[in-house]
Write an enzyme that holds these catalytic residues in place. Structure first.
Site, PDB file in Angstrom:
ATOM      1  N   ILE A 117      35.720  41.622  -7.265  1.00  0.00           N
ATOM      2  CA  ILE A 117      36.176  40.391  -6.618  1.00  0.00           C
ATOM      3  C   ILE A 117      36.168  39.367  -7.747  1.00  0.00           C
ATOM      4  CG2 ILE A 117      35.720  38.627  -4.884  1.00  0.00           C
ATOM      5  CD1 ILE A 117      34.344  40.780  -3.184  1.00  0.00           C
ATOM      6  N   PRO A 118      37.329  39.094  -8.334  1.00  0.00           N
ATOM      7  CA  PRO A 118      37.420  38.453  -9.657  1.00  0.00           C
ATOM      8  C   PRO A 118      37.139  36.949  -9.717  1.00  0.00           C
ATOM      9  CG  PRO A 118      39.603  38.830  -8.803  1.00  0.00           C
ATOM     10  CD  PRO A 118      38.644  39.446  -7.814  1.00  0.00           C
ATOM     11  N   CYS A 119      35.883  36.597  -9.494  1.00  0.00           N
ATOM     12  CA  CYS A 119      35.512  35.178  -9.564  1.00  0.00           C
ATOM     13  C   CYS A 119      35.645  34.633 -10.984  1.00  0.00           C
ATOM     14  CB  CYS A 119      34.103  34.963  -9.024  1.00  0.00           C
ATOM     15  SG  CYS A 119      32.837  35.979  -9.782  1.00  0.00           S
ATOM     16  N   HIS A 120      35.725  35.516 -11.981  1.00  0.00           N
ATOM     17  CA  HIS A 120      35.910  35.051 -13.367  1.00  0.00           C
ATOM     18  C   HIS A 120      37.288  34.426 -13.569  1.00  0.00           C
ATOM     19  CE1 HIS A 120      37.461  39.207 -13.370  1.00  0.00           C
ATOM     20  NE2 HIS A 120      38.287  38.799 -14.328  1.00  0.00           N
ATOM     21  N   ARG A 121      38.203  34.624 -12.640  1.00  0.00           N
ATOM     22  CA  ARG A 121      39.561  34.076 -12.756  1.00  0.00           C
ATOM     23  C   ARG A 121      39.676  32.643 -12.246  1.00  0.00           C
ATOM     24  NH1 ARG A 121      42.250  39.637 -10.574  1.00  0.00           N
ATOM     25  NH2 ARG A 121      41.807  40.883 -12.433  1.00  0.00           N
TER      26      ARG A 121
END
Length: 151
Positions: A117-121
């Protein structure tokens, strides 16, 4: 809950699964029974491909646990394409909370399944790197891996 440690280019990552779905991908250890299940092995193989630059979309059953608002934010995070960033404002609008920048920031911070779940984006309004549970250097690494230029 079954857990395993995955050795990544950014250090150890800790995975957990329960009832046939990934429940955690953290930068800190997770309590549970250490056991490499078929699903955890599949998750590790997809991480191998991601870090090798050959996988852009993960295909795993995910089961994060959170409030309804957090779940809505995490669903929206999964819509951010590989190599693209959104601002907290964009995420707030997508989560039907247009003035809730801080609330989506907190939901982002509580994401139990990082990378998948790409919270780094999610970045600041100016494109600057802001907060990341795995550290800003790891956030920068992940974005550069995805072809997002450093700012």
């Amino acid at each position: 809950m079954f857990t395993m440690t995955y050795q990544s280019p950014i250090g150890p990552l800790y995975l957990a699964e329960q009832d046939g779905a990934i429940t955690h991908l953290k930068f800190t250890p997770i309590l549970g029974e250490a056991k490499e299940t078929p699903l955890l092995k599949q998750a590790a193989e997809q991480l191998d491909a991601y870090f090798a630059g050959t996988l852009q979309t993960f295909d795993l059953p995910l089961a994060p646990s959170g409030t309804p608002f957090q779940m809505r934010c995490w669903q929206e995070l999964q819509k951010i394409p590989y190599g693209i960033t959104w601002s907290y404002k964009m995420l707030a609008e997508a989560a039907d909370s247009p003035k809730g920048y801080r609330a989506v920031g907190l939901a982002n911070n509580r994401n139990p399944i990082s990378i998948f779940i790409p919270c780094h984006r999610v970045v600041g309004a100016s494109g600057s790197l802001t907060g990341y549970g795995g550290g800003l250097s790891n956030k920068s690494f992940l974005l550069e891996l995805e072809g997002v230029p450093s700012r």
